[in-house]
Design a protein around this motif. Structure first.
Motif, PDB file in Angstrom:
ATOM      1  N   THR A   8       0.828  -1.208   0.000  1.00 31.93           N
ATOM      2  CA  THR A   8       0.000   0.000   0.000  1.00 31.93           C
ATOM      3  C   THR A   8       0.861   1.257   0.000  1.00 31.93           C
ATOM      4  OG1 THR A   8      -1.784  -1.154   1.132  1.00 31.93           O
ATOM      5  CG2 THR A   8      -1.791   1.253   1.253  1.00 31.93           C
ATOM      6  N   GLY A   9       1.903   1.267   0.814  1.00 32.69           N
ATOM      7  CA  GLY A   9       2.799   2.423   0.861  1.00 32.69           C
ATOM      8  C   GLY A   9       3.497   2.657  -0.471  1.00 32.69           C
ATOM      9  N   ILE A  10       3.947   1.578  -1.104  1.00 33.04           N
ATOM     10  CA  ILE A  10       4.630   1.704  -2.397  1.00 33.04           C
ATOM     11  C   ILE A  10       3.664   2.181  -3.475  1.00 33.04           C
ATOM     12  CG2 ILE A  10       5.773   0.409  -4.244  1.00 33.04           C
ATOM     13  CD1 ILE A  10       7.117  -1.263  -2.000  1.00 33.04           C
ATOM     14  N   VAL A  11       2.473   1.587  -3.511  1.00 35.32           N
ATOM     15  CA  VAL A  11       1.496   1.986  -4.526  1.00 35.32           C
ATOM     16  C   VAL A  11       1.089   3.443  -4.329  1.00 35.32           C
ATOM     17  CG1 VAL A  11      -0.867   1.605  -5.360  1.00 35.32           C
ATOM     18  CG2 VAL A  11       0.659  -0.344  -4.995  1.00 35.32           C
ATOM     19  N   ARG A  12       0.852   3.843  -3.091  1.00 36.18           N
ATOM     20  CA  ARG A  12       0.500   5.244  -2.832  1.00 36.18           C
ATOM     21  C   ARG A  12       1.616   6.174  -3.306  1.00 36.18           C
ATOM     22  NH1 ARG A  12      -1.565   6.522   2.897  1.00 36.18           N
ATOM     23  NH2 ARG A  12       0.383   5.492   3.418  1.00 36.18           N
ATOM     24  N   GLU A  16       1.463   9.047  -6.264  1.00 36.41           N
ATOM     25  CA  GLU A  16       1.871  10.437  -6.019  1.00 36.41           C
ATOM     26  C   GLU A  16       2.973  10.877  -6.983  1.00 36.41           C
ATOM     27  OE1 GLU A  16       0.654  12.719  -3.867  1.00 36.41           O
ATOM     28  OE2 GLU A  16      -0.909  11.269  -3.344  1.00 36.41           O
ATOM     29  N   THR A  17       3.844   9.961  -7.363  1.00 36.42           N
ATOM     30  CA  THR A  17       5.000  10.289  -8.196  1.00 36.42           C
ATOM     31  C   THR A  17       4.623  10.462  -9.665  1.00 36.42           C
ATOM     32  OG1 THR A  17       6.457   9.108  -6.669  1.00 36.42           O
ATOM     33  CG2 THR A  17       7.298   9.491  -8.891  1.00 36.42           C
ATOM     34  N   TYR A  72      13.248   5.816  -6.257  1.00 38.51           N
ATOM     35  CA  TYR A  72      12.369   6.493  -7.207  1.00 38.51           C
ATOM     36  C   TYR A  72      11.183   7.154  -6.496  1.00 38.51           C
ATOM     37  CZ  TYR A  72       9.003   6.972 -11.031  1.00 38.51           C
ATOM     38  OH  TYR A  72       8.080   7.458 -11.921  1.00 38.51           O
ATOM     39  N   VAL A  73      10.608   6.464  -5.535  1.00 39.82           N
ATOM     40  CA  VAL A  73       9.418   6.998  -4.849  1.00 39.82           C
ATOM     41  C   VAL A  73       9.761   7.672  -3.522  1.00 39.82           C
ATOM     42  CG1 VAL A  73       7.850   5.367  -5.975  1.00 39.82           C
ATOM     43  CG2 VAL A  73       8.852   4.782  -3.739  1.00 39.82           C
TER      44      VAL A  73
END
Length: 117
Positions: A8-12, A16-17, A72-73
Motif C-alpha cells: 500500500t505504501g509503495i502503490v501510494r 503520487e510520483t 524512485y518513490v
C-alpha cells in the motif's frame, strides 16, 4: 498484514510520483507488454530471493531492483511519512521472503511445494 502495508505504501507513493512526472513532461518509459508479462511471471515464480527483471529488461538482484524503486518513490514516501515503515518492510521481505515462501518452508514438502511450476 505487513506485506499489505508495504505494498500500500509503495502503490501510494507511485500514485503520487507519476502525475508529477507527467506534469513535468518526463517521458514514460517504453516497455513492451510482453516484457511486463515476462517480468511478472519471473517474479511470481522466483520471488524476492532471486533475481527480478528491471524496467530495462535486465535481470538484477531483487534487492537492487527494490532499492531502485524505493529511491524512485522516496520523495513521496517522505511526504507521507511512510519512508521508515515501507523501507523496513521491504528489507524484512528481502530477508525472510514472502508469506508464500514462509508457508512453503514450514510445510512438510518444503520448497518443493510450488503449485505454479
Amino acid at each position: 498484514m505487513d506485506d499489505a502495508v508495504m505494498l500500500t505504501g509503495i502503490v501510494r507513493a507511485l500514485v503520487e510520483t507519476a502525475p508529477g512526472e507527467a506534469a513535468a513532461g518526463v517521458p514514460v518509459p517504453d516497455c513492451a507488454p510482453e516484457l511486463l508479462q515476462a517480468a511478472m511471471r519471473h517474479a511470481a515464480r522466483h520471488g524476492p530471493g532471486d533475481t527480478l527483471i528491471d524496467p530495462g529488461g535486465r535481470r538484477r538482484r531483487a534487492d537492487d531492483v527494490l532499492g531502485r524503486l524505493l529511491r524512485y518513490v522516496a520523495p513521496a514516501l517522505d511526504a507521507s511519512g511512510d519512508t521508515d515503515e515501507v523501507t523496513a518492510l521491504v528489507h524484512r521481505l528481502l530477508r525472510h521472503g514472502t508469506g508464500a515462501d514462509r508457508q512453503r518452508a514450514a510445510s512438510p514438502q518444503g520448497a518443493r511445494a510450488r503449485s505454479w511450476t
